[in-house]
Motif scaffolding. Sequence first.
Motif, PDB file in Angstrom:
ATOM      1  N   LEU A   1      28.228  46.221  40.070  1.00  0.00           N
ATOM      2  CA  LEU A   1      28.744  44.497  40.293  1.00  0.00           C
ATOM      3  C   LEU A   1      28.747  44.081  41.891  1.00  0.00           C
ATOM      4  CD1 LEU A   1      28.522  41.336  39.230  1.00  0.00           C
ATOM      5  CD2 LEU A   1      30.866  41.485  39.041  1.00  0.00           C
ATOM      6  N   ALA A   2      29.602  44.823  42.535  1.00  0.00           N
ATOM      7  CA  ALA A   2      30.476  44.927  43.904  1.00  0.00           C
ATOM      8  C   ALA A   2      29.005  45.054  44.437  1.00  0.00           C
ATOM      9  CB  ALA A   2      31.036  46.031  44.445  1.00  0.00           C
TER      10      ALA A   2
ATOM     11  N   ILE B   1      34.475  36.528  44.963  1.00  0.00           N
ATOM     12  CA  ILE B   1      34.934  35.694  42.915  1.00  0.00           C
ATOM     13  C   ILE B   1      35.226  37.230  43.024  1.00  0.00           C
ATOM     14  CG2 ILE B   1      34.751  34.927  41.052  1.00  0.00           C
ATOM     15  CD1 ILE B   1      33.562  32.746  43.070  1.00  0.00           C
ATOM     16  N   ASP B   2      36.531  37.958  42.618  1.00  0.00           N
ATOM     17  CA  ASP B   2      36.495  39.197  41.980  1.00  0.00           C
ATOM     18  C   ASP B   2      37.406  39.183  41.191  1.00  0.00           C
ATOM     19  OD1 ASP B   2      38.598  38.574  43.810  1.00  0.00           O
ATOM     20  OD2 ASP B   2      38.748  40.476  44.216  1.00  0.00           O
TER      21      ASP B   2
ATOM     22  N   LEU C   1      36.059  44.315  34.349  1.00  0.00           N
ATOM     23  CA  LEU C   1      35.220  45.275  34.420  1.00  0.00           C
ATOM     24  C   LEU C   1      35.482  47.039  34.650  1.00  0.00           C
ATOM     25  CD1 LEU C   1      32.207  43.288  35.543  1.00  0.00           C
ATOM     26  CD2 LEU C   1      32.858  43.798  33.204  1.00  0.00           C
ATOM     27  N   PRO C   2      34.877  47.655  33.326  1.00  0.00           N
ATOM     28  CA  PRO C   2      35.751  49.146  34.280  1.00  0.00           C
ATOM     29  C   PRO C   2      35.463  49.118  35.626  1.00  0.00           C
ATOM     30  CG  PRO C   2      34.545  49.111  31.500  1.00  0.00           C
ATOM     31  CD  PRO C   2      34.473  46.988  32.248  1.00  0.00           C
TER      32      PRO C   2
END
Length: 170
Positions: A91-92, A76-77, A83-84
């Motif tokens: 996060l990834a 889920i991206d 996000l910046p």
Amino acid sequence: MLKWLTRIDATLTFLERTSVALLLLVAVIILVADVALRAFFGVALAWAAELTRYSIVWLVFIGGAIGARSGAHISIDVLGAILPPGMAHRLAQIAALIAAGTTAMLAWYGWTLVSQMKQFGQTSASLEWPMWVVYLAIPTGCTLMSVRFVQNALLLSKDARRLTAAQSTA
């Protein structure tokens, strides 16, 4: 050190892809042969469905590692898109480490299952293979996936540092 890791990555990639290709080839050949023998000679290979099934099980688990290496697993991206870039990379990276931990845990429990299956001495119905060989696909595939997720996290970390350096000079 980097040359050594690159060589391991290339070897692992080759083994994963070759294994998946051979497993798919075996499944297709056995399935086509079984169908042809049934259609033209009225003869069925009693073990064909079982061998095809076990080939596909192994293919899926090893293929999961290929998917982990290439980033092809479902994710889920949406959050990463808003996000910046630096935070999206972090996060990834966190997601990859969570996936690595999850697949490492599955590999551990898979080994426990394989050990139990080995103690039971159960064999498959038609081929009479030890069932622990079939179940070995779980810890093997999950270990490979865990390694590939860690690899992705490290690559994302390197990309994040490059991105942060580029933003600070801009």
